[in-house]
Motif scaffolding. Structure first.
Motif, mmCIF file in Angstrom:
data_model
loop_
_atom_site.group_PDB
_atom_site.id
_atom_site.type_symbol
_atom_site.label_atom_id
_atom_site.label_comp_id
_atom_site.label_asym_id
_atom_site.label_seq_id
_atom_site.Cartn_x
_atom_site.Cartn_y
_atom_site.Cartn_z
ATOM 1 N N ASP A 1 7.394 2.741 3.584
ATOM 2 C CA ASP A 1 5.903 2.477 3.397
ATOM 3 C C ASP A 1 5.027 3.280 3.904
ATOM 4 O O ASP A 1 5.367 4.044 4.657
ATOM 5 N N LEU A 2 3.925 3.296 3.293
ATOM 6 C CA LEU A 2 2.965 3.948 3.492
ATOM 7 C C LEU A 2 1.674 3.166 4.253
ATOM 8 O O LEU A 2 1.305 2.291 3.843
ATOM 9 N N VAL A 3 0.998 3.795 5.365
ATOM 10 C CA VAL A 3 -0.119 3.205 6.034
ATOM 11 C C VAL A 3 -1.222 4.323 5.819
ATOM 12 O O VAL A 3 -0.773 5.440 6.418
ATOM 13 N N PHE B 1 1.487 -0.190 2.065
ATOM 14 C CA PHE B 1 2.055 -0.702 0.914
ATOM 15 C C PHE B 1 3.393 0.118 0.790
ATOM 16 O O PHE B 1 3.514 1.314 1.184
ATOM 17 N N ASP B 2 4.066 -0.227 -0.375
ATOM 18 C CA ASP B 2 5.381 0.353 -0.580
ATOM 19 C C ASP B 2 4.997 1.659 -1.461
ATOM 20 O O ASP B 2 4.234 1.705 -2.199
ATOM 21 N N GLY C 1 -5.485 4.430 -3.466
ATOM 22 C CA GLY C 1 -4.612 4.020 -2.256
ATOM 23 C C GLY C 1 -5.180 2.952 -1.440
ATOM 24 O O GLY C 1 -4.635 2.049 -1.011
ATOM 25 N N ILE C 2 -6.340 3.165 -1.168
ATOM 26 C CA ILE C 2 -7.140 2.176 -0.544
ATOM 27 C C ILE C 2 -8.711 2.061 -1.093
ATOM 28 O O ILE C 2 -9.336 3.059 -1.428
ATOM 29 N N GLU C 3 -9.319 0.687 -1.087
ATOM 30 C CA GLU C 3 -10.763 0.607 -1.388
ATOM 31 C C GLU C 3 -11.416 0.949 -0.162
ATOM 32 O O GLU C 3 -11.597 0.241 0.914
ATOM 33 N N LEU C 4 -12.369 1.914 -0.243
ATOM 34 C CA LEU C 4 -13.230 2.180 0.688
ATOM 35 C C LEU C 4 -14.606 1.538 0.825
ATOM 36 O O LEU C 4 -15.220 1.279 -0.435
ATOM 37 N N THR C 5 -15.080 1.133 1.824
ATOM 38 C CA THR C 5 -16.463 0.465 1.869
ATOM 39 C C THR C 5 -17.453 1.514 2.424
ATOM 40 O O THR C 5 -17.293 2.188 3.418
ATOM 41 N N ARG D 1 0.947 -5.893 7.744
ATOM 42 C CA ARG D 1 1.760 -6.819 6.611
ATOM 43 C C ARG D 1 1.673 -5.785 5.425
ATOM 44 O O ARG D 1 0.607 -5.055 4.910
ATOM 45 N N THR D 2 2.657 -5.876 4.495
ATOM 46 C CA THR D 2 2.704 -5.111 3.284
ATOM 47 C C THR D 2 1.842 -5.762 2.104
ATOM 48 O O THR D 2 1.909 -6.975 1.813
#
Length: 855
Positions: A694-696, A707-708, A724-728, A765-766
């Motif tokens: 899993d990646l954090v 997420f996996d 990978g991530i939505e930045l704000t 949580r994933t």
């Protein structure tokens, strides 16, 4: 008158024209030229080991009477005689050859005895031929011995005025003894020199046992014996060269370690590999010292004199002498001699084994001794015939004298003697010319004694010609006499080939802290210098930075590790930890350009250990030949992902990419691309994953998403990756943690102001990638932005380094375990205006005994 029409001259000329294809003519012409160079210039003859120019110089000196017992003559005179009579190829080439035959560092047994400046090991040229003098060395006379006794064939010289020998009699195997080097058309020769006594012993062994193998001969010929000494590394290459005629022999300088000035050491080189330019060697070492390739040398000088080589390498106080030795051997003090035992056999080039070379020499020597014996037998028989006539004349002295007195002249006297006493023409001619004093009884006794000696000599010569064993006995005896006269001790020794000695073999394996600054200074320090402290301490100084410089990254590695260093520009470089200069805690470091070829503004942002990548491939690391994922499975196939190795990357703008580890083999010194970055984006972090992690992804704003990794398909090195991530707002990625649920217990987060926390994995949580994620840690004014996210386990140690150069080491368990969306606790006490610059984790398995106690 003839009625035939007159012949047109143009028809006659046309009839003389031969039509050929131009490619055939060029091919044949080139072959003729090539063979001319091969046979007439570049390759030695297996029988005497000489090229034509060497042979002609020696023969010219022989004809000039320049033997070892004569006075020296100007080299220009020798060159002129050789060029004018035998070798019309220019005086420079002849003089260079003459010089080479006089240099003790070029020839194992010099063939020319020179006076004056004949060059040096530093590459200094010889003086002009008008300033030097030369004559033959004693051992050169052995090559020409018996040349007047019809032992070899002669051919007309280039202008048919004189004759020159096709080969010299060669009383010893000169090809092996002095070696030879030459480049022909499409081929070259490089025969190493050997010890005379060893070669003669092997020749005698072959004569006594024609079925002897190369191994049998190697009991005598240990290996090449170079005039400059040094050492041959191992014996396998020598054996291969002797068996096949080709091989690569490693030659290492002779050196020793001395102590001076109390506790300092120096390396003294006393013998150099064959054909090594000493002055250039010293220059190259100095260049590597100045460029930082070789560390630990304080002074370098050449103290050589007429007595021998002495190159002194002084070490800095505290330098590891074994490391410096190894670096000198690797880069400068070891060379490879490529053996190509190519010589002319019956005018044709052949690559010969040791046994074949000696067999050809023995055949040549048999021919020489046979022809010499036949020549001596003819002379002895002629002398015996004359002595028989003299003895017969003495038995009939009164009648012989009376017959001569009655003759009108010598011609009538010879005819009368032949008719009356049945003398031959030669006997009659000799008797007519005899003086009366030779008719005394004393002279008669001397003639009878000489006749007995000549008769015995004839019997011995006939015995030699009738028996090959006797012929071989003569050859062995003469070889023994040569050995007794000229043999000396072997100069080149042998050292054991222990394989490739790497720096790892000489450097103690220990955990190191590697520090890199923004101004590209780099150094390493033993991790043991930083004892584990309770959390919240200030740590201790880890680098004394120059004004305006700041720490950009710190990472942990063993001195034996091979590392992949990823930079903010998306490049990856390969680095061996021991290549980073080891320095004290208060040192600034050395310029990183000596270790990594970084561009302007490029900084190391993540480091991956090659051993971690190779964990699933039977121990093969990325730097090896088999690479990662060597089982051939398709990384894009989800069913094949478990057990594969990937380098998973995340950028500041939130893009994530996985690339198979095998794509990072054969990394150039200038690095290779690891990821394609959009304008303004930077590589933030890299982790090793195996398809089931899993990646954090953590951001500087304190957000985190789990997420996996299978949600990120495997891509090539030139790909950008996926979101990978939505930045704000203006938030950016701080780091990446790869979680293995069977190994890791917590997610550790550290902020720029020195605060941090541990949080159980279950709190994250994933979810699907490209979400906003959850709040990981509060990033208020006290904490500052998040700067690192790590997956940690019980027993791990945390290393945090501030931009100002402080290093804090603490146990992971000392950092409190609290939930998400909390403030955390103080991990490192920072000075005002200082910030946490970089964080790394030392796994529990690599924590050494004695590091557990707090300060």
């Amino acid at each position: 008158m003839s009625s035939e029409p007159p012949v047109d001259p143009s028809d006659v000329r046309a009839a003389q024209v031969e039509h050929v294809r131009i490619e055939e003519e060029m091919e044949q012409s080139y072959i003729d030229y090539a063979m001319s160079v091969i046979a007439g210039r570049a390759l030695p003859d297996v029988r005497d080991g000489l090229k034509p120019v060497h042979r002609r110089i020696l023969y010219a000196m022989h004809e000039m009477g320049l033997t070892a017992g004569s006075g020296h003559r100007k080299s220009s005179s020798i060159v002129g005689e050789t060029m004018g009579d035998f070798h019309p190829h220019g005086d420079a080439a002849i003089y260079d050859t003459l010089v080479g035959m006089a240099q003790e560092f070029s020839m194992r047994y010099p063939l020319v005895d020179g006076q004056g400046n004949f060059g040096s090991m530093d590459g200094d040229p010889a003086a002009a031929p008008r300033y030097t003098e030369a004559r033959m060395a004693p051992i050169a006379e052995e090559l020409l011995a018996d040349i007047e006794r019809d032992t070899v064939d002669f051919s007309p010289n280039y202008d048919d005025r004189l004759e020159e020998p096709d080969v010299l009699p060669a009383a010893y195997p000169n090809l092996l003894v002095n070696g030879s080097t030459g480049i022909a058309v499409g081929m070259s020769t490089k025969v190493p020199p050997h010890n005379l006594g060893e070669v003669i012993d092997a020749t005698v062994e072959l004569i006594e046992n024609p079925d002897a193998t190369v191994a049998d001969l190697m009991r005598h010929v240990k290996g090449p014996d170079f005039p400059t000494g040094a050492n041959i590394v191992g014996r396998n290459a020598v054996r291969k060269a002797y068996e096949t005629g080709r091989g690569r022999v490693r030659v290492r300088a002779e050196f020793e370690t001395e102590e001076f000035d109390g506790d300092r050491q120096r390396i003294v080189v006393t013998e150099l590999p064959y054909q090594e330019n000493k002055a250039r060697l010293v220059e190259r070492i100095a260049e590597d010292v100045n460029e930082g390739v070789i560390e630990g040398i304080s002074d370098l000088r050449d103290e050589s004199d007429r007595d021998g080589v002495r190159v002194v390498v002084e070490l800095k106080r505290g330098a590891n002498v074994e490391v410096v030795k190894n670096q000198l051997v690797e880069h400068h003090l070891e060379t490879t001699f490529g053996v190509i035992n190519l010589a002319l056999v019956d005018g044709q080039p052949r690559v010969l084994s040791l046994k074949e070379t000696l067999e050809e020499y023995v055949e040549h020597r048999k021919d020489v001794v046979t022809r010499r014996t036949e020549h001596e037998l003819g002379e002895a028989e002629d002398r015996a015939h004359i002595l028989e006539g003299r003895l017969k004349a003495l038995d009939n002295v009164e009648d012989v004298v009376e017959t001569i007195r009655k003759s009108e002249d010598r011609d009538e006297a010879r005819a009368a003697l032949r008719e009356t006493f049945d003398f031959s023409e030669a006997q009659a001619q000799h008797i007519v010319r005899m003086q009366l004093g030779s008719l005394t009884s004393l002279e008669s006794a001397e003639i009878e004694e000489e006749y007995e000696e000549v008769t015995a000599r004839i019997e011995r010569l006939e015995e030699i010609l009738a028996s090959e064993s006797e012929l071989m006995s003569v050859i062995k005896t003469e070889l023994g006499e040569i050995k007794e006269e000229y043999d000396d001790d072997r100069r080149t020794g042998f050292v054991e080939d222990t394989g490739t000695v790497t720096h790892e073999d000489l450097i103690p394996e220990e955990e190191s802290v590697v520090v890199v600054s923004e101004d590209d200074y780099i150094k390493r320090m033993p991790a043991a210098e930083f004892r584990a402290q309770n959390r919240g301490g200030k740590g201790i100084i880890g680098a004394d930075l120059k004004e305006g410089d700041r720490v950009s990254s710190v990472f942990l590695a063993s001195t034996h590790d091979y590392l992949l260093c990823f930079t903010t520009h998306g490049q990856v470089y390969q680095l061996k930890t021991y290549q980073v200069p080891e320095m004290g805690r208060t040192a600034r470091g050395k310029s990183a350009v000596n270790v990594l070829d970084l561009d302007e503004g490029e900084e190391i942002t993540a480091v991956v250990n090659c051993d971690d990548i190779g964990a699933g491939t039977d121990g093969e690391d990325v730097a090896g030949g088999d690479g990662v994922g060597a089982d051939g499975a398709d990384p894009a196939d989800p069913a094949a992902e478990a057990g594969e190795q990937y380098l998973t990357m995340v950028t500041r703008d939130g893009y994530v990419k996985r690339t198979a580890g095998e794509e990072f083999e054969n990394i150039l010194s200038t690095g290779i691309r690891a990821i394609r970055l959009e304008d303004g984006d930077e590589l933030a972090d890299v982790e090793v994953t195996h398809g089931d992690h899993d990646l954090v992804v953590g951001t500087r704003g304190g957000m985190a998403i789990r997420f996996d990794e299978s949600e990120v398909r495997a891509m090539g090195r030139s790909a950008r990756g996926v979101r990978g991530i939505e930045l704000t707002g203006d938030d950016t990625v701080a780091g990446l943690a790869a979680i293995d649920g069977t190994q890791h217990d917590w997610v550790l987060t550290v902020t720029a102001n020195g605060y941090g926390k541990r949080t159980d994995l279950d709190e994250y949580r994933t979810q699907s990638r490209n979400g906003k994620g959850l709040i990981d840690i509060k990033t208020n004014e006290r904490n500052g932005p998040s700067c690192a996210v790590e997956a940690v386990s019980s027993g791990d140690h945390l290393f945090a380094m501030s931009a100002g150069g402080q290093i804090m080491r603490t146990r992971v368990e000392d950092v409190s375990t609290i939930g998400r969306n909390t403030m955390g606790v103080k991990v490192m006490d920072l000075d005002p205006d200082d910030l946490v610059a970089s964080v790394d984790v030392l796994p529990a398995a690599r924590v050494e005994d004695g590091d557990e106690s707090g300060a």
